[in-house]
Design a protein around this motif. Sequence first.
Motif, PDB file in Angstrom:
ATOM      1  N   ILE A  14       0.802  -1.212   0.000  1.00  8.31           N
ATOM      2  CA  ILE A  14       0.000   0.000   0.000  1.00  8.31           C
ATOM      3  C   ILE A  14       0.843   1.273   0.000  1.00  8.31           C
ATOM      4  N   ALA A  15       2.136   1.184   0.191  1.00  8.61           N
ATOM      5  CA  ALA A  15       2.929   2.410   0.306  1.00  8.61           C
ATOM      6  C   ALA A  15       4.324   2.201  -0.268  1.00  8.61           C
ATOM      7  N   LYS A  16       4.817   3.219  -0.929  1.00  5.49           N
ATOM      8  CA  LYS A  16       6.213   3.253  -1.366  1.00  5.49           C
ATOM      9  C   LYS A  16       6.671   4.701  -1.261  1.00  5.49           C
ATOM     10  N   ARG A  17       7.745   4.923  -0.511  1.00  5.31           N
ATOM     11  CA  ARG A  17       8.117   6.281  -0.136  1.00  5.31           C
ATOM     12  C   ARG A  17       9.281   6.855  -0.929  1.00  5.31           C
ATOM     13  N   GLY A  18       9.604   6.258  -2.068  1.00  7.09           N
ATOM     14  CA  GLY A  18      10.617   6.879  -2.898  1.00  7.09           C
ATOM     15  C   GLY A  18      11.775   5.958  -3.219  1.00  7.09           C
ATOM     16  N   VAL A  19      12.802   6.517  -3.832  1.00  9.83           N
ATOM     17  CA  VAL A  19      13.964   5.768  -4.295  1.00  9.83           C
ATOM     18  C   VAL A  19      15.233   6.413  -3.753  1.00  9.83           C
TER      19      VAL A  19
END
Length: 217
Positions: A14-19
């Motif tokens: 449900i979430a991905k906060r970047g690279v």
Amino acid sequence: SYEYSPDNTEGLTIAKRGVGVWQDKVYLASHDVRLVALDRYTGEQLWRSEPALTERQRDEMNKTDRIARTQAPLVFKGKVFAGTSGYYGGWGAVSAFNADDGEILWQDTIVPEDEWVGETWRHGDGASWQSPAADPVTDTVVFPTGNAAPMFNGMARPGPNKHTNAVMAFDATSGDRKWTFQLSPHDWWDYDTDTTPRILSVEVEGEEKRAVSVEGK
């Protein structure tokens, strides 16, 4: 643009906060517990690591769909750092990878068997779901950790539930644990350490010291 297709879609998706970005690569810490490197200029996938599971996660739990990575990885001195977010007994862990090829350099568990009461570690967790921070002066990487599991049933896990709702500091090169500070021992209320720590210099009794600033919920 680049779209990643995980091997499993049953976990925390449900979430991905970047690279993370370093030199000519962009790094994605994937939901199926891999590290993916892309060409910074073309978006081409250069490599994808094997699932970064601890020995205990492989042998004891054997259910990888209960573990995921949600934070933006940190790239520091040729290494990529990321934690795992467990799910109802996912046994959170922190990992360091070689930034060139994704090889796992070191790992440590957030739920140590010898510091939880009895067999409660088998159902415990302390997800590291926000990005870590690094101090180039002391070669230290600091991971924030999340709530203890089972989340709202503290009676099932007596004791402080180390190292949940804490900041964990490691030697960035060796992976040796330097120290841990727990903001909310034996949490009942989901009081995660929910921000990336900041590293700063402070003056204490006339002496300059390196310090970590961090908040919990």
